[in-house]
Design an enzyme around this catalytic site. Structure first.
Site, short mmCIF file in Angstrom:
data_model
loop_
_atom_site.label_atom_id
_atom_site.label_comp_id
_atom_site.label_asym_id
_atom_site.label_seq_id
_atom_site.Cartn_x
_atom_site.Cartn_y
_atom_site.Cartn_z
N CYS A 89 -1.71 9.31 3.91
CA CYS A 89 -1.66 8.90 2.50
C CYS A 89 -2.95 9.23 1.78
O CYS A 89 -2.96 9.40 0.56
CB CYS A 89 -1.36 7.41 2.40
SG CYS A 89 -2.59 6.40 3.23
N GLU A 132 0.88 -1.17 0.00
CA GLU A 132 0.00 0.00 0.00
C GLU A 132 0.91 1.21 0.00
O GLU A 132 1.65 1.44 0.96
CB GLU A 132 -0.90 0.00 1.25
CG GLU A 132 -1.82 -1.21 1.36
CD GLU A 132 -2.68 -1.42 0.12
OE1 GLU A 132 -2.84 -0.47 -0.67
OE2 GLU A 132 -3.17 -2.54 -0.06
N GLU A 175 -6.02 -4.56 1.25
CA GLU A 175 -6.07 -4.97 2.65
C GLU A 175 -7.51 -4.90 3.16
O GLU A 175 -8.35 -4.23 2.59
CB GLU A 175 -5.26 -4.00 3.51
CG GLU A 175 -3.80 -3.98 3.19
CD GLU A 175 -3.00 -3.26 4.28
OE1 GLU A 175 -2.25 -3.92 4.99
OE2 GLU A 175 -3.14 -2.03 4.40
P1 NAD Z 1 8.92 4.96 3.76
O1 NAD Z 1 8.60 4.29 2.48
O2 NAD Z 1 10.12 5.82 3.83
O3 NAD Z 1 9.12 3.86 4.92
C1 NAD Z 1 8.12 2.91 5.22
C2 NAD Z 1 8.77 1.71 5.89
O4 NAD Z 1 9.61 1.05 4.95
C3 NAD Z 1 9.68 2.07 7.06
O5 NAD Z 1 9.59 1.05 8.02
C4 NAD Z 1 11.06 2.12 6.41
O6 NAD Z 1 12.11 1.89 7.33
C5 NAD Z 1 10.96 0.99 5.40
N1 NAD Z 1 11.76 1.18 4.19
C6 NAD Z 1 12.07 2.35 3.57
N2 NAD Z 1 12.79 2.09 2.45
C7 NAD Z 1 12.91 0.74 2.36
C8 NAD Z 1 13.55 -0.13 1.44
N3 NAD Z 1 14.19 0.34 0.38
N4 NAD Z 1 13.49 -1.46 1.68
C9 NAD Z 1 12.84 -1.96 2.75
N5 NAD Z 1 12.23 -1.18 3.67
C10 NAD Z 1 12.25 0.16 3.47
O7 NAD Z 1 7.61 5.76 4.19
P2 NAD Z 1 7.34 6.66 5.48
O8 NAD Z 1 8.03 7.96 5.32
O9 NAD Z 1 7.55 5.88 6.71
O10 NAD Z 1 5.75 6.89 5.33
C11 NAD Z 1 5.21 7.82 4.46
C12 NAD Z 1 4.83 7.19 3.14
O11 NAD Z 1 3.97 6.08 3.37
C13 NAD Z 1 4.05 8.13 2.26
O12 NAD Z 1 4.45 7.96 0.93
C14 NAD Z 1 2.61 7.69 2.45
O13 NAD Z 1 1.73 8.03 1.42
C15 NAD Z 1 2.80 6.21 2.58
N6 NAD Z 1 1.66 5.61 3.26
C16 NAD Z 1 0.81 4.86 2.52
C17 NAD Z 1 -0.31 4.31 3.11
C18 NAD Z 1 -1.26 3.46 2.32
O14 NAD Z 1 -1.99 2.71 2.94
N7 NAD Z 1 -1.31 3.55 1.02
C19 NAD Z 1 -0.55 4.53 4.47
C20 NAD Z 1 0.35 5.29 5.20
C21 NAD Z 1 1.47 5.83 4.58
#
Ligand code: NAD
Length: 685
Positions: free
Chosen positions: A473, A439, A651
């Site tokens: 998001c 997501e 989900e």
């Molecule tokens: P992020 O992608 O930076 O990190 C999310 C998670 O992934 C963290 O636990 C991070 O440590 C891990 N991660 C980051 N890069 C990774 C990689 N290359 N490999 C494996 N793990 C990795 O996101 P964030 O800053 O924590 O959250 C904000 C983002 O999440 C926004 O883009 C938002 O839109 C999105 N989001 C989406 C939803 C949805 O349901 N669609 C809900 C909430 C947040």
């Protein structure tokens, strides 16, 4: 170089220059990367081992840029400009050579330097998918044993970086954490967090454990950056291995136990969480700056998701397809869950509950902000009687997340986060054939059509866009208004935005709290400034409010961009920023709404039946909102982005079944009857 020839190891720092480090979307971020590398550099220097600096240095007078930079008119790292220089902590010493290059590999440098004389070459720098990759291949070809500092490389293209790593690892080099490099070379990395003792990042076997990674995360209070809330060690691949193996052992039993115990345990978990409501709302407010009203909404949503999963837990009879053909529902095994910081309760609960309900165990890698919530989740699971190792945790960063995805005992990945990270994970899942549910980020459009109550629309949208400072998001980000309604609607919207109350997240009246961190605020601010420098019009906000002090506030900002192709329109600004676009007519407005890579939510405000029909038919997003920006997400409805905003099954509700378990078809012939024996004949055994 002030060392004996052929040292046992040398350090080569690649492209650690301000212009490269400023690239948006760098993972890990520039501050974390340079902090890590500064420790490695100090350790090499202290041990008297050679260090060399590879730098891209473009000459303006002869224009020796790479052809594609020339084609795209990119000027970066021009000799003599601040962008070509490294950050102060990575400055070269006089005795350390600088290998000046214009292309990828530093071994083809201007001075003909052959590279450091050493058996092992340790490589760190940017970008992992480009110059680091080329450096590794070239160094390998020149006979070095190459070690890449896994936590000392970064990229703005994490998908490509992950695939590069997979290609290089075990062929041309080894990826080792800096702690492991220090151990092998007998170097001292020093204290990563002077004065603070980091909390333990690994939860397995029912308790917290330390990590040997040597890396840390510092969490500051979003409302007062001067306050350090906690320091946590970052888990590494060894920690992931331990947590995954224990979860796998537990799953062998839980697969059967879940059928009997699942429903009662999940209900007990809901009770245990409910008893912690006040403490968890306070933790959300303090640790991630979520205003109380939003924190309470997240809490209720989490309970709703848990109830939905509990309702589907427990034994289920096989489904009969035909005589002797039936379908069983089987768990996947250990499911890896990687979650973001912005909903640190509801998102993990929405994944953990169905994973357990269907007989899986969990290896959860939360984001480092919001660890108070992780503690409550684990404590409440134990209170509910879930056996230890049903849910194991490794706190960490992207590197840790990748170790979860790669681990052989992890059968599938459910991820929520940014599009870039989702793509990196998708690449790794593809390599090992693991199912992925992702997501991802949204960039949600709202079409304002023939709406009878535009004042209500303006009020709902202002609140939805800027609550929690837009760090949701599903927040509306692009308002698309037809030319004839534009001025009137804009006036209404800007007035409602002006009424939103900025304040401390713990104040129940606050609608707009701080952003998560200074770094996040500065990133959003830089995007706003870039949009304005390209001719965008600032309609409201755009600055740091006067009262912000050490808090990470940013004013709710509304921009009319110069062009619908601008980055501020096309990319998700995960902050309090809304763009307003003018469309010639309704159909053009719907086309603009669709005209981005993402497709999480699309909304319409209109009371015209034809417009409603057109929108419903043409809007391309996983969630449509019609005259309804204010309501929460229903825990039984499918939640999944279309286009770049999601991968795999959605989900929640009954849709969870399509990810957290798999069907198994069983063909069963009727049992053979014993052959009839003639009357009186003796049985033979
Ligand atoms: P992020 O992608 O930076 O990190 C999310 C998670 O992934 C963290 O636990 C991070 O440590 C891990 N991660 C980051 N890069 C990774 C990689 N290359 N490999 C494996 N793990 C990795 O996101 P964030 O800053 O924590 O959250 C904000 C983002 O999440 C926004 O883009 C938002 O839109 C999105 N989001 C989406 C939803 C949805 O349901 N669609 C809900 C909430 C947040």
């Amino acid at each position: 170089m002030n060392v004996a020839a052929d040292a046992r190891a040398a350090l080569l720092l690649v492209d650690l220059q301000r212009d490269f480090l400023a690239h948006p979307g760098l993972v890990p971020d520039a501050g974390t990367l340079t902090g890590n590398i500064a420790r490695l550099l100090a350790a090499f220097r202290a041990a008297g081992l050679p260090v060399a600096h590879a730098r891209t240095l473009v000459r303006a007078d002869v224009d020796d840029r790479m052809p594609h930079w020339r084609r795209d008119n990119l000027w970066r790292c021009v000799e003599g400009t601040p962008g070509a220089a490294p950050p102060a902590e990575l400055e070269a010493r006089a005795d350390e050579p600088i290998l000046a290059k214009t292309f990828y590999s530093p071994f083809q440098n201007r001075s003909g330097h052959a590279g450091p004389r050493a058996r092992v070459l340790v490589v760190a720098g940017v970008h992992a998918h480009a110059c680091v990759r080329a450096t590794v291949l070239d160094a390998y070809q020149r006979g070095y044993e190459v070690w890449v500092a896994a936590d000392g490389v970064a990229s703005y293209d994490p998908a490509h970086a992950a695939l590069s790593r997979d290609h290089l690892e075990g062929r041309a080099c080894r990826f080792l954490t800096m702690a492991e490099i220090a151990r092998r070379l007998n170097l001292s990395l020093g204290d990563p967090a002077p004065g603070a003792s980091p909390r333990e990042p690994v939860h397995a076997g029912g308790g917290w454990r330390a990590s040997g990674s040597g890396r840390v995360w510092r969490q500051h209070n979003p409302a007062d950056h001067a306050e350090l809330l906690y320091t946590v060690a970052i888990g590494d691949a060894d920690d992931v291995d331990l947590a995954a193996r224990r979860a796998r052992e537990r799953q062998r039993h839980w697969a059967d136990e879940a059928a009997d115990q699942g429903p009662a345990r999940l209900r007990a978990w809901a009770d245990a969480l409910a008893g912690r409501r006040a403490a968890m709302v306070a933790a959300l407010t303090r640790e991630i700056g979520k205003p109380v009203a939003d924190a309470e909404a997240e809490f209720d949503y989490a309970l709703g998701l848990l109830a939905a999963a509990a309702g589907r837990a427990g034994a289920r009879a096989p489904e009969r397809i035909a005589d002797g053909v039936e379908v069983m529902r089987r768990p996947l095994g250990v499911v890896g869950l990687i979650t973001p910081w912005n909903n640190p309760l509801a998102i993990p609960v929405g994944k953990i509950a169905p994973a357990l309900a269907y007989g899986n165990t969990v290896l959860w890698k939360p984001a480092p902000p919001g660890l108070g919530i992780v503690d409550h989740v684990l404590a409440s699971l134990a209170e509910a009687g879930f056996p230890e190792d049903c849910v194991n945790v490794v706190i960490g960063d992207a590197e840790t997340g990748q170790a979860v995805v790669r681990h052989a005992d992890v059968a599938a990945i459910s991820f929520t986060g940014s599009v870039a990270a989702g793509r990196a994970i998708a690449g790794l899942c593809a390599l090992s054939g693991k199912p992925l549910q992702a997501e991802l980020g949204g960039n949600n459009g709202v079409v304002i059509g023939a709406c009878r109550d535009p004042a209500r629309a303006a009020a709902e949208l202002a609140s939805a866009a800027f609550s929690f400072s837009g760090q949701r998001c599903t927040a509306p980000r692009r308002l698309i208004v037809t030319r004839d309604r534009y001025d009137d609607f804009l006036a209404l919207f800007l007035a409602r935005v002006g009424e939103l109350r900025l304040g401390h997240p713990a104040d129940p009246e606050t609608r707009v709290g701080p952003l998560l961190s200074r770094q996040r605020r500065d990133e959003v601010l830089a995007r706003v400034e870039a949009a304005l420098s390209r001719g965008g019009e600032l309609l409201r906000g755009g600055g740091i409010p006067a009262h912000a002090g050490q808090g990470c506030w940013l004013e709710p900002t509304v921009i009319a961009p110069a062009d619908a192709g601008d980055a501020i329109v096309r990319e998700e600004s995960f902050g309090p920023v809304v763009v307003v676009l003018r469309a010639d007519d309704f159909e053009a407005a719907v086309a603009l709404c669709n005209d981005v890579e993402q497709g999480l939510v699309a909304s319409l405000y209109s009371d015209d039946e034809d417009q409603l029909r057109h929108f419903s038919r043409h809007a391309r997003a996983g969630i449509l909102r019609i005259n309804d920006a204010g309501r929460g997400i229903h825990p039984e409805a499918p939640f999944g982005g279309w286009k770049a905003s999601g991968m795999g099954p959605p989900e929640h509700g009954r849709w969870d079944e399509s990810f957290y378990c798999r069907p198994q078809a069983v063909y069963r012939a009727a049992p053979a009857r014993p052959a009839r024996q003639p009357e009186g004949a003796p049985w033979k055994n």
